[in-house]
Design a protein around this motif. Sequence first.
Motif, PDB file in Angstrom:
ATOM      1  N   SER A  88      -0.151  -8.236   4.210  1.00 50.04           N
ATOM      2  CA  SER A  88       0.226  -7.707   2.902  1.00 50.04           C
ATOM      3  C   SER A  88      -0.031  -8.749   1.813  1.00 50.04           C
ATOM      4  O   SER A  88      -0.477  -8.416   0.702  1.00 50.04           O
ATOM      5  CB  SER A  88       1.695  -7.279   2.897  1.00 50.04           C
ATOM      6  N   ARG A  92      -2.800  -8.487  -1.321  1.00 43.27           N
ATOM      7  CA  ARG A  92      -2.439  -8.676  -2.728  1.00 43.27           C
ATOM      8  C   ARG A  92      -3.350  -9.702  -3.410  1.00 43.27           C
ATOM      9  O   ARG A  92      -3.462  -9.726  -4.638  1.00 43.27           O
ATOM     10  CB  ARG A  92      -0.979  -9.099  -2.840  1.00 43.27           C
ATOM     11  N   LEU A 119      -1.090  -0.820  -0.855  1.00 49.22           N
ATOM     12  CA  LEU A 119      -1.948  -1.877  -0.319  1.00 49.22           C
ATOM     13  C   LEU A 119      -2.988  -1.264   0.610  1.00 49.22           C
ATOM     14  O   LEU A 119      -2.638  -0.513   1.533  1.00 49.22           O
ATOM     15  CB  LEU A 119      -1.112  -2.901   0.445  1.00 49.22           C
TER      16      LEU A 119
END
Length: 284
Positions: A88, A92, A119
């Motif tokens: 994750s 990002r 995401l």
Amino acid sequence: MAQIGEIISQLIGLQQKPAPFTSGEPLFWDDPHISVHLLEAHLNPDIDAASRNPETIDRSVKWLVENLALKAGDSVLDLGCGPGLYTSRFARAGLQVTGVDYSHRSIEYATKFAAENNLNIAYRYQNYLELNDKNRYDVVLLIYGDFCPLNPEQRTTLLNNVYRALKPNGKFVLDVSTREHRKKHGNKNRWQALESGFWKPGPHLVLEEGFDYPEQSIWLDQYTVIEANGKMSVYRNWFQDYTPEAITNELAQNGFVVESLWGDLTGTLFTQESEWIGLVTYKK
């Protein structure tokens, strides 16, 4: 009484050192009960158990992005991704991320978290020893000592899989433990009687014993679990420790060149007291 006598005989046998990498219960990471507790351990920010704490993960991801000069669009594969704590963060940062794990529960959590946070991460439930991707990734990650529990044949299989999955000159990043790690934490020899716990949902007895194989830099955490009905299960966590020379040689035998070696994957310098070796390698 006969059942108790049989259990005692089995326990006496289990106190003897098994041959290195003798297997225990085959269903472990994906066990319906154990996987609940594993996910809880992954997500607990106060302990370095199944995953490192969030602050360390943040530092590691930041350091890796900078050290590897990763840029938006680069492809990253995280092997043993768990519930997506690293993936994750990499997503990002604008990277194209794939996560592979052998726990349905972790993959389900990671997939849901990615969807809820918009995401774009590709998750797969898969044993990475069966990975068959070819020439797809700029970077492959294997973080928090996931290399160490594998036996020699499995390690060779994994390294072949990673080599095949990487693009030419792609990077393979991993960390492995040293003997200093075991010196700090020691071998455990203890027991617990529980109404319910990590290993089983009902009443059970847990006998934990550690075995050291100093000549081979191997150690074993063995958990013998006896349920109220007398059923016995033996869970074994094996760990191969390394020196810089040993891990460098093993990687070289499988086509990887060590680009840099560290005390961890946050950029800490390696010393003789380091519990971990962090490695940035590349495919020949």
